[in-house]
Design a protein around this motif. Structure first.
Motif, PDB file in Angstrom:
ATOM      1  N   THR A  90      -6.359 -13.029  -3.265  1.00  0.00           N
ATOM      2  CA  THR A  90      -6.600 -11.602  -3.021  1.00  0.00           C
ATOM      3  C   THR A  90      -6.609 -11.311  -1.527  1.00  0.00           C
ATOM      4  N   SER A  91      -7.190 -12.224  -0.773  1.00  0.00           N
ATOM      5  CA  SER A  91      -7.226 -12.039   0.685  1.00  0.00           C
ATOM      6  C   SER A  91      -5.817 -12.091   1.266  1.00  0.00           C
ATOM      7  N   ILE A  92      -4.999 -13.018   0.765  1.00  0.00           N
ATOM      8  CA  ILE A  92      -3.628 -13.118   1.268  1.00  0.00           C
ATOM      9  C   ILE A  92      -2.866 -11.823   1.017  1.00  0.00           C
ATOM     10  N   ARG A  93      -2.991 -11.309  -0.191  1.00  0.00           N
ATOM     11  CA  ARG A  93      -2.289 -10.072  -0.499  1.00  0.00           C
ATOM     12  C   ARG A  93      -2.840  -8.901   0.327  1.00  0.00           C
ATOM     13  N   GLY A  94      -4.167  -8.864   0.479  1.00  0.00           N
ATOM     14  CA  GLY A  94      -4.759  -7.774   1.253  1.00  0.00           C
ATOM     15  C   GLY A  94      -4.334  -7.804   2.715  1.00  0.00           C
ATOM     16  N   TYR A  95      -4.388  -8.988   3.322  1.00  0.00           N
ATOM     17  CA  TYR A  95      -3.995  -9.089   4.729  1.00  0.00           C
ATOM     18  C   TYR A  95      -2.497  -8.849   4.909  1.00  0.00           C
ATOM     19  N   SER A  96      -1.702  -9.208   3.887  1.00  0.00           N
ATOM     20  CA  SER A  96      -0.268  -8.939   3.971  1.00  0.00           C
ATOM     21  C   SER A  96      -0.013  -7.442   3.982  1.00  0.00           C
ATOM     22  N   LEU A 146      -2.182  -5.167   4.899  1.00  0.00           N
ATOM     23  CA  LEU A 146      -2.714  -4.643   6.160  1.00  0.00           C
ATOM     24  C   LEU A 146      -1.746  -4.891   7.310  1.00  0.00           C
ATOM     25  N   LEU A 147      -1.151  -6.093   7.287  1.00  0.00           N
ATOM     26  CA  LEU A 147      -0.185  -6.412   8.330  1.00  0.00           C
ATOM     27  C   LEU A 147       1.025  -5.492   8.260  1.00  0.00           C
ATOM     28  N   ARG A 148       1.465  -5.162   7.054  1.00  0.00           N
ATOM     29  CA  ARG A 148       2.611  -4.271   6.891  1.00  0.00           C
ATOM     30  C   ARG A 148       2.291  -2.863   7.437  1.00  0.00           C
ATOM     31  N   LEU A 149       1.024  -2.438   7.259  1.00  0.00           N
ATOM     32  CA  LEU A 149       0.658  -1.077   7.650  1.00  0.00           C
ATOM     33  C   LEU A 149       0.350  -0.958   9.142  1.00  0.00           C
ATOM     34  N   SER A 158      10.013 -12.176   5.794  1.00  0.00           N
ATOM     35  CA  SER A 158       9.021 -13.246   5.577  1.00  0.00           C
ATOM     36  C   SER A 158       7.754 -12.695   4.931  1.00  0.00           C
ATOM     37  N   LEU A 159       7.337 -11.518   5.373  1.00  0.00           N
ATOM     38  CA  LEU A 159       6.144 -10.928   4.784  1.00  0.00           C
ATOM     39  C   LEU A 159       6.363 -10.596   3.309  1.00  0.00           C
ATOM     40  N   GLU A 160       7.546 -10.091   3.001  1.00  0.00           N
ATOM     41  CA  GLU A 160       7.851  -9.816   1.587  1.00  0.00           C
ATOM     42  C   GLU A 160       7.807 -11.092   0.763  1.00  0.00           C
ATOM     43  N   ARG A 161       8.286 -12.205   1.328  1.00  0.00           N
ATOM     44  CA  ARG A 161       8.225 -13.481   0.606  1.00  0.00           C
ATOM     45  C   ARG A 161       6.785 -13.929   0.398  1.00  0.00           C
ATOM     46  N   VAL A 162       5.952 -13.727   1.398  1.00  0.00           N
ATOM     47  CA  VAL A 162       4.532 -14.087   1.255  1.00  0.00           C
ATOM     48  C   VAL A 162       3.902 -13.271   0.143  1.00  0.00           C
ATOM     49  N   GLU A 163       4.179 -11.976   0.116  1.00  0.00           N
ATOM     50  CA  GLU A 163       3.602 -11.126  -0.928  1.00  0.00           C
ATOM     51  C   GLU A 163       4.144 -11.521  -2.305  1.00  0.00           C
ATOM     52  N   SER A 164       5.426 -11.821  -2.380  1.00  0.00           N
ATOM     53  CA  SER A 164       6.021 -12.216  -3.673  1.00  0.00           C
ATOM     54  C   SER A 164       5.407 -13.513  -4.188  1.00  0.00           C
ATOM     55  N   GLU A 165       5.281 -14.493  -3.303  1.00  0.00           N
ATOM     56  CA  GLU A 165       4.714 -15.770  -3.727  1.00  0.00           C
ATOM     57  C   GLU A 165       3.237 -15.631  -4.067  1.00  0.00           C
ATOM     58  N   SER A 166       2.530 -14.767  -3.356  1.00  0.00           N
ATOM     59  CA  SER A 166       1.115 -14.576  -3.688  1.00  0.00           C
ATOM     60  C   SER A 166       0.971 -13.913  -5.051  1.00  0.00           C
TER      61      SER A 166
END
Length: 543
Positions: A328-334, A336-339, A350-358
């Protein structure tokens, strides 16, 4: 015909078309239906079948033992009978030859008394004292039979016919006695020479007494042997049955063990061979004792297996709970980072890949947590579930996810309701639909059917496609966890979809199955019906 509200779709609206008097079908335009059919038919277990051999192989052990005992006894009785018959025959033959010799000597001595008398040749040798009934005598001089006859049972003389006389003239003089078949019966015959005048004295004794004695001996042997075989069979059957009774106890215990569900859960393997059938002093008792030792070992192994499974489930459940927070933290920080940050195109990718894998990891964790709960025996939160609406919504979601497939829905006119957890049942159906479109080519037709089970009053849901099919060597383990053969389809990217569906159906006391043949693969879910009582279920009508 009843209309049913179907959730709205993007651009291509559903076309309602009747498929029968009691069912309705919905079709959504997608890509051209089709796809190469490369699947194999439903797999069948192969066995070598019963081996050919002696029919005795299929007989029970007690029947084999009884047959062997009776066979040995019959051979022994036959051997004793043959030996006794032969010995009696030799004894009676010797006794008869001795009597024949004595009768011949008496006849010769009687003839010598009248030697020189004018009536010597015409004197009847049957007048010899002490000759018994049935004795035959004849005098032959110069090739001519002077007098021939026999004593009847009542002591009267009886002349011999010419055919019998002709046989008597062929006897060798001073030769051993022989058997001859005369018109008056079978006789033991001997021809001796009179030392005084050189004539031939023929003497014969009937063989009827010997043959009657041997026939009586044979009948007695057969009757006694038959009675002995019958008595031995009855007594042997009782003894063998009593002796092999511990084996029946062993078979009963083995049957009970074979019916226990040993593959999962805690198994109470409390059945054992009774103590009186497991005494080590007998062969059968040693088998029972060894069987009990084997059951003790199996019970210990099952207890260790259950403890290990419990530990693994607890670990999976704990790990799933612990992984939820960091994911949940990974998705939340991802997010937040996007915004808050301006990223380069590569950083955005890369950020989209992090969100997809999470998201994928979160789905896997949720699936593992659900399996752990189901394995622990948690019962679903039951309520009345309208399967008709649930199927419509699930197929609608699948059509949005895979618009390139051709989706059809077949529903009965009356609503179908069951008791269960709506969320879990929805997930089981979505897993089957996902499996159907994820592992088939674009344009494949997927038909979802719902009907009332005529046998038990429950519900039957089927998902059928005409895609590539399932490999025969995989169909028996398709509901196992983490199974993803290259040539077949599995229940998700991590191989848990179908196993989760099977676990959910089992938790609802239902059954799930699959069959496949070229051009058709069908998954079937059978759920028990609701508890007795009126449970009205209606669906809103479409305009």
């Amino acid at each position: 015909m009843r209309n049913v509200n179907v959730p709205p779709f993007p651009p291509t609206a559903p076309q309602l078309a009747p498929t029968g008097s009691s069912q309705m079908a919905w079709s959504w335009a997608g890509a051209n239906a089709g796809g190469s059919v490369t699947g194999s038919g439903a797999a069948q277990r192969r066995g070598s079948g019963p081996r050919r051999g002696s029919p005795l192989n299929s007989w029970p052990l007690r029947a084999k033992l009884l047959l062997a005992t009776l066979t040995l006894l019959a051979i022994m009785s036959a051997t004793v009978g043959v030996i006794g018959y032969g010995a009696m025959s030799v004894y009676l033959a010797g006794q008869l030859d001795q009597q024949l010799e004595e009768a011949s000597n008496r006849a010769i001595r009687f003839g010598m008394i009248f030697r020189g008398a004018p009536e010597a040749d015409s004197r009847d040798l049957l007048d010899t004292p002490a000759q018994g009934a049935g004795t035959l005598n004849a005098r032959i001089r110069d090739g001519e039979v002077r007098r021939a006859g026999l004593l009847s049972v009542d002591g009267h003389r009886q002349d011999l016919p010419a055919a019998d006389i002709a046989i008597l003239t062929t006897l060798a003089v001073d030769a051993p006695p022989i058997d001859g078949a005369l018109s008056v019966g079978k006789y033991r015959l001997v021809a001796d020479r009179d030392p005084e005048d050189g004539s031939t004295i023929v003497t014969g004794l009937p063989l009827a007494g010997k043959e009657n004695t041997l026939a009586s001996l044979t009948a007695t042997t057969v009757i006694v042997s038959g009675a002995g075989l019958i008595a031995t069979g009855l007594l042997g059957m009782a003894i063998i049955r009593r002796t092999l009774r511990p084996l029946e106890d062993l078979s009963a215990v083995a049957t009970q063990v074979s019916e226990l569900p040993l593959d999962k859960g805690e198994v109470a393997l409390a059945v054992r061979i009774p103590p009186d059938a497991a005494l080590p002093v007998t062969e059968v008792g040693r088998v029972g004792q060894a069987f009990n030792l084997m059951l003790d070992n199996v019970a210990s192994a099952l207890a260790a297996r259950h403890q290990s499974e419990t530990n693994v489930r607890q670990f999976v459940a704990d790990a799933s709970h612990e992984l939820r927070t960091p994911l949940t933290s990974i998705r939340g920080y991802s997010e937040l980072l996007r915004l808050t940050e301006r990223l380069s195109p590569e950083g955005q990718l890369s950020l989209e890949r992090v969100e997809s894998e999470s998201r994928r990891m979160t789905a896997l964790v949720e699936d593992l947590l659900l399996l752990a709960r189901l394995d622990e025996g948690h019962r679903p939160q039951e309520s009345e579930v309208d399967l008709t609406q649930l199927v419509v919504e699930s197929v609608s979601d699948a059509q949005v996810t895979a618009p390139a497939h051709s989706w059809r829905l077949e529903l009965p006119e009356m609503p179908v309701t069951v008791h269960g957890d709506e969320g879990q049942l929805r997930q089981a159906l979505i897993n089957l639909l996902t499996n159907a479109h994820r592992h088939t080519d674009a344009g494949t037709s997927v038909v979802t059917s719902l009907s009332q089970d005529p046998g038990g009053g429950g519900a039957v849901v089927t998902v059928t496609d005409n895609g590539g099919g399932i490999a025969p060597d995989f169909i028996d383990r398709i509901f196992s966890r983490f199974t993803r053969p290259d040539a077949a389809r599995s229940g998700g990217t991590h191989g848990l979809g179908l196993s989760i569906a099977a676990a959910i159906v089992a938790a609802h006391d239902g059954r799930i199955g699959v069959r496949s043949r070229p051009g058709e693969t069908q998954f079937t879910i059978r759920l028990p019906g609701p508890e007795p009582g009126p449970r009205p279920a209606t669906l809103p009508d479409t305009p």
